[in-house]
Design a protein around this motif. Structure first.
Motif, PDB file in Angstrom:
ATOM      1  N   PRO A 167       0.838  -1.204   0.000  1.00 44.91           N
ATOM      2  CA  PRO A 167       0.000   0.000   0.000  1.00 44.91           C
ATOM      3  C   PRO A 167       0.873   1.254   0.000  1.00 44.91           C
ATOM      4  O   PRO A 167       2.006   1.236   0.504  1.00 44.91           O
ATOM      5  CB  PRO A 167      -0.798  -0.118   1.302  1.00 44.91           C
ATOM      6  CG  PRO A 167      -0.725  -1.555   1.687  1.00 44.91           C
ATOM      7  CD  PRO A 167       0.571  -2.064   1.175  1.00 44.91           C
ATOM      8  N   PRO A 168       0.367   2.367  -0.538  1.00 49.94           N
ATOM      9  CA  PRO A 168       1.150   3.606  -0.519  1.00 49.94           C
ATOM     10  C   PRO A 168       1.290   4.168   0.882  1.00 49.94           C
ATOM     11  O   PRO A 168       0.453   3.939   1.749  1.00 49.94           O
ATOM     12  CB  PRO A 168       0.333   4.547  -1.416  1.00 49.94           C
ATOM     13  CG  PRO A 168      -1.058   4.020  -1.360  1.00 49.94           C
ATOM     14  CD  PRO A 168      -0.933   2.529  -1.210  1.00 49.94           C
TER      15      PRO A 168
ATOM     16  N   THR B  58      -1.621  -2.642   6.761  1.00 49.11           N
ATOM     17  CA  THR B  58      -1.809  -1.234   7.086  1.00 49.11           C
ATOM     18  C   THR B  58      -0.509  -0.694   7.652  1.00 49.11           C
ATOM     19  O   THR B  58       0.132  -1.345   8.477  1.00 49.11           O
ATOM     20  CB  THR B  58      -2.930  -1.043   8.139  1.00 49.11           C
ATOM     21  OG1 THR B  58      -4.139  -1.631   7.645  1.00 49.11           O
ATOM     22  CG2 THR B  58      -3.163   0.432   8.415  1.00 49.11           C
ATOM     23  N   TRP B  59      -0.121   0.491   7.198  1.00 47.02           N
ATOM     24  CA  TRP B  59       1.080   1.129   7.741  1.00 47.02           C
ATOM     25  C   TRP B  59       0.753   1.750   9.092  1.00 47.02           C
ATOM     26  O   TRP B  59      -0.213   2.505   9.226  1.00 47.02           O
ATOM     27  CB  TRP B  59       1.584   2.205   6.790  1.00 47.02           C
ATOM     28  CG  TRP B  59       2.072   1.663   5.478  1.00 47.02           C
ATOM     29  CD1 TRP B  59       1.401   1.665   4.297  1.00 47.02           C
ATOM     30  CD2 TRP B  59       3.336   1.044   5.218  1.00 47.02           C
ATOM     31  NE1 TRP B  59       2.160   1.085   3.309  1.00 47.02           N
ATOM     32  CE2 TRP B  59       3.351   0.697   3.844  1.00 47.02           C
ATOM     33  CE3 TRP B  59       4.446   0.752   6.006  1.00 47.02           C
ATOM     34  CZ2 TRP B  59       4.460   0.074   3.251  1.00 47.02           C
ATOM     35  CZ3 TRP B  59       5.542   0.137   5.414  1.00 47.02           C
ATOM     36  CH2 TRP B  59       5.539  -0.195   4.042  1.00 47.02           C
ATOM     37  N   ARG B  60       1.575   1.428  10.082  1.00 49.45           N
ATOM     38  CA  ARG B  60       1.371   1.950  11.436  1.00 49.45           C
ATOM     39  C   ARG B  60       2.720   2.335  12.047  1.00 49.45           C
ATOM     40  O   ARG B  60       3.740   1.719  11.730  1.00 49.45           O
ATOM     41  CB  ARG B  60       0.723   0.894  12.343  1.00 49.45           C
ATOM     42  CG  ARG B  60      -0.694   0.506  11.962  1.00 49.45           C
ATOM     43  CD  ARG B  60      -1.284  -0.427  13.010  1.00 49.45           C
ATOM     44  NE  ARG B  60      -2.689  -0.723  12.771  1.00 49.45           N
ATOM     45  CZ  ARG B  60      -3.131  -1.747  12.069  1.00 49.45           C
ATOM     46  NH1 ARG B  60      -2.260  -2.579  11.531  1.00 49.45           N
ATOM     47  NH2 ARG B  60      -4.427  -1.943  11.901  1.00 49.45           N
ATOM     48  N   PRO B  61       2.740   3.306  12.957  1.00 50.67           N
ATOM     49  CA  PRO B  61       3.971   3.597  13.690  1.00 50.67           C
ATOM     50  C   PRO B  61       4.331   2.412  14.589  1.00 50.67           C
ATOM     51  O   PRO B  61       3.458   1.785  15.185  1.00 50.67           O
ATOM     52  CB  PRO B  61       3.607   4.829  14.533  1.00 50.67           C
ATOM     53  CG  PRO B  61       2.369   5.385  13.913  1.00 50.67           C
ATOM     54  CD  PRO B  61       1.639   4.215  13.315  1.00 50.67           C
TER      55      PRO B  61
ATOM     56  N   PHE C  38       9.908   4.056  14.194  1.00 46.90           N
ATOM     57  CA  PHE C  38       9.575   4.238  12.784  1.00 46.90           C
ATOM     58  C   PHE C  38       8.149   4.751  12.611  1.00 46.90           C
ATOM     59  O   PHE C  38       7.232   4.285  13.285  1.00 46.90           O
ATOM     60  CB  PHE C  38       9.756   2.915  12.035  1.00 46.90           C
ATOM     61  CG  PHE C  38      11.131   2.324  12.178  1.00 46.90           C
ATOM     62  CD1 PHE C  38      12.211   2.903  11.535  1.00 46.90           C
ATOM     63  CD2 PHE C  38      11.343   1.202  12.969  1.00 46.90           C
ATOM     64  CE1 PHE C  38      13.488   2.368  11.683  1.00 46.90           C
ATOM     65  CE2 PHE C  38      12.605   0.657  13.120  1.00 46.90           C
ATOM     66  CZ  PHE C  38      13.683   1.246  12.470  1.00 46.90           C
ATOM     67  N   SER C  39       7.983   5.667  11.691  1.00 46.94           N
ATOM     68  CA  SER C  39       6.660   6.267  11.495  1.00 46.94           C
ATOM     69  C   SER C  39       5.727   5.380  10.697  1.00 46.94           C
ATOM     70  O   SER C  39       4.508   5.453  10.851  1.00 46.94           O
ATOM     71  CB  SER C  39       6.794   7.621  10.795  1.00 46.94           C
ATOM     72  OG  SER C  39       7.409   7.466   9.520  1.00 46.94           O
ATOM     73  N   SER C  40       6.284   4.524   9.828  1.00 47.73           N
ATOM     74  CA  SER C  40       5.438   3.705   8.952  1.00 47.73           C
ATOM     75  C   SER C  40       6.015   2.299   8.856  1.00 47.73           C
ATOM     76  O   SER C  40       7.062   2.092   8.229  1.00 47.73           O
ATOM     77  CB  SER C  40       5.337   4.332   7.553  1.00 47.73           C
ATOM     78  OG  SER C  40       4.785   5.626   7.626  1.00 47.73           O
TER      79      SER C  40
ATOM     80  N   THR D  15       8.668  -7.293   9.959  1.00 48.45           N
ATOM     81  CA  THR D  15       8.081  -5.969   9.846  1.00 48.45           C
ATOM     82  C   THR D  15       8.731  -5.229   8.687  1.00 48.45           C
ATOM     83  O   THR D  15       9.958  -5.096   8.635  1.00 48.45           O
ATOM     84  CB  THR D  15       8.282  -5.165  11.145  1.00 48.45           C
ATOM     85  OG1 THR D  15       7.701  -5.880  12.233  1.00 48.45           O
ATOM     86  CG2 THR D  15       7.636  -3.795  11.048  1.00 48.45           C
ATOM     87  N   VAL D  16       7.909  -4.784   7.740  1.00 46.35           N
ATOM     88  CA  VAL D  16       8.406  -3.962   6.640  1.00 46.35           C
ATOM     89  C   VAL D  16       8.530  -2.528   7.148  1.00 46.35           C
ATOM     90  O   VAL D  16       7.600  -1.987   7.754  1.00 46.35           O
ATOM     91  CB  VAL D  16       7.459  -4.014   5.428  1.00 46.35           C
ATOM     92  CG1 VAL D  16       8.042  -3.211   4.257  1.00 46.35           C
ATOM     93  CG2 VAL D  16       7.189  -5.451   5.003  1.00 46.35           C
ATOM     94  N   ILE D  17       9.676  -1.905   6.920  1.00 48.85           N
ATOM     95  CA  ILE D  17       9.920  -0.534   7.342  1.00 48.85           C
ATOM     96  C   ILE D  17       9.973   0.358   6.102  1.00 48.85           C
ATOM     97  O   ILE D  17      10.794   0.134   5.202  1.00 48.85           O
ATOM     98  CB  ILE D  17      11.256  -0.396   8.107  1.00 48.85           C
ATOM     99  CG1 ILE D  17      11.391  -1.473   9.196  1.00 48.85           C
ATOM    100  CG2 ILE D  17      11.397   1.008   8.668  1.00 48.85           C
ATOM    101  CD1 ILE D  17      10.428  -1.349  10.329  1.00 48.85           C
TER     102      ILE D  17
END
Length: 328
Positions: A167-168, A202-205, A209-211, A222-224
């Protein structure tokens, strides 16, 4: 620091070598020094409860063994990185291990980004689904501005029916201009269903890391989002034991001295009257490095975090016993 009940195993793989002029990468460089470095790949095996065999994923594929399969513009760039060593490549390293995993046994391939020294030979992995950062397919087709024209990429590098973009992430600029995300095909989504649930990505802090994105939904990988080097650039944080993480940094930096703070990111003429670095956005790349440093410093004993970047030749020399079939 919270930990996952599920861990993964990681094995390093040789995936070619290239030669980097130090002056283009670090500050206060020896203008004549050139160093031949690896382009590392990693085999990650995720064994979820109830599964009869692990899900096998490669992170980065390194250098193509057939230089002629690069575009003419890519080959001109590669000529400036000689010597380039193409053997062993990722496929050869996988097959040379004493364990019995073949390219057809690879379920997933995730690329940190799609520069020539990370894309390898995707056709070797005919059973795999490919995972890339948002905007990657657009980048491969159209490039991104004068410093990254389309002829520096192969527009058919990845199989469209087996490739899924993450996802972007608005914070990294994707969605506010090119490159734009390509929506995955239904067939590609169906392919990964036995391994991953893309519907819940879903991107989450998390941590510093912010995303971040929980790839398997269990905290083990975990993808950073690490913007700066190239659009779609991502890193992986993998839990390999209850108290140990391995951070796979891709091209967050090309020299570990930058991450350590001993050197800075080099700037050099861009041929258009200005300055550039090896990153598409130097400021964003520096911010990404700051967050990685903050994460490592925030880890308290007994938690250990090992950071491995793609072109760290000294790490390779120290850790040959941890290459496949060895483990990190």
């Amino acid at each position: 620091m919270e930990s996952s009940p599920v861990t993964v195993t990681i094995s390093a793989l040789d995936a070619g070598h290239l030669t980097l002029p130090e002056r283009l990468f670090v500050t206060d460089a020896d203008s004549e020094k050139r160093t031949t470095v690896p382009s590392l790949s990693f085999l990650i095996q995720h064994c979820a409860p109830g599964k009869t065999r692990p899900t096998r994923m490669l992170f980065d594929l390194g250098v193509k063994r057939d230089i002629e399969r690069y575009t003419p513009s890519q080959q001109a760039h590669i000529a400036e990185r000689q010597p380039v060593i193409v053997s062993p490549d990722c496929r050869e390293s996988l097959l040379s291990g004493s364990a019995t995993i073949t390219p057809k046994d690879i379920d997933l391939v995730m690329l940190s980004h799609v520069h020539w020294d990370h894309v390898g030979t995707p056709s070797d992995f005919s059973s795999a689904t490919f995972l890339v950062g948002a905007g990657t397919l657009d980048l491969l087709k159209n490039g991104d501005g004068p410093l990254y024209p389309a002829d520096l990429f192969n527009d058919d590098e990845l199989p469209s029916d087996r490739t899924i973009e993450l996802p972007p992430v608005s914070l990294s600029g994707v969605g506010s201009g090119r490159p734009q995300r390509t929506r995955p095909s239904d067939s590609a989504l169906a392919r990964i269903a036995p391994y991953l649930d893309a519907d819940i990505w879903t991107w989450r802090p998390r941590f510093t890391f912010s995303s971040t994105l929980d790839l398997f939904g269990d905290g083990s990988v975990t993808v950073i989002d690490t913007p700066g080097h190239l659009h779609g650039h991502v890193n992986l944080l993998c839990q390999v034991a209850n108290s140990k993480y391995v951070y796979l940094g891709g091209d967050c930096c090309h020299d570990p001295r930058i991450l350590a703070g001993d050197k800075g990111i080099a700037m050099y003429p861009d041929g258009r009257g200005g300055l550039r670095s090896v990153h598409v956005d130097t400021g964003a790349a520096a911010t990404s490095l700051d967050r990685i440093r903050d994460f490592v410093e925030s880890c308290q004993r007994p938690v250990e975090t090992e950071v491995v970047v793609a072109h760290d030749g000294a790490w390779r020399e120290r850790n040959k016993h941890r290459f496949w079939p060895g483990k990190l």
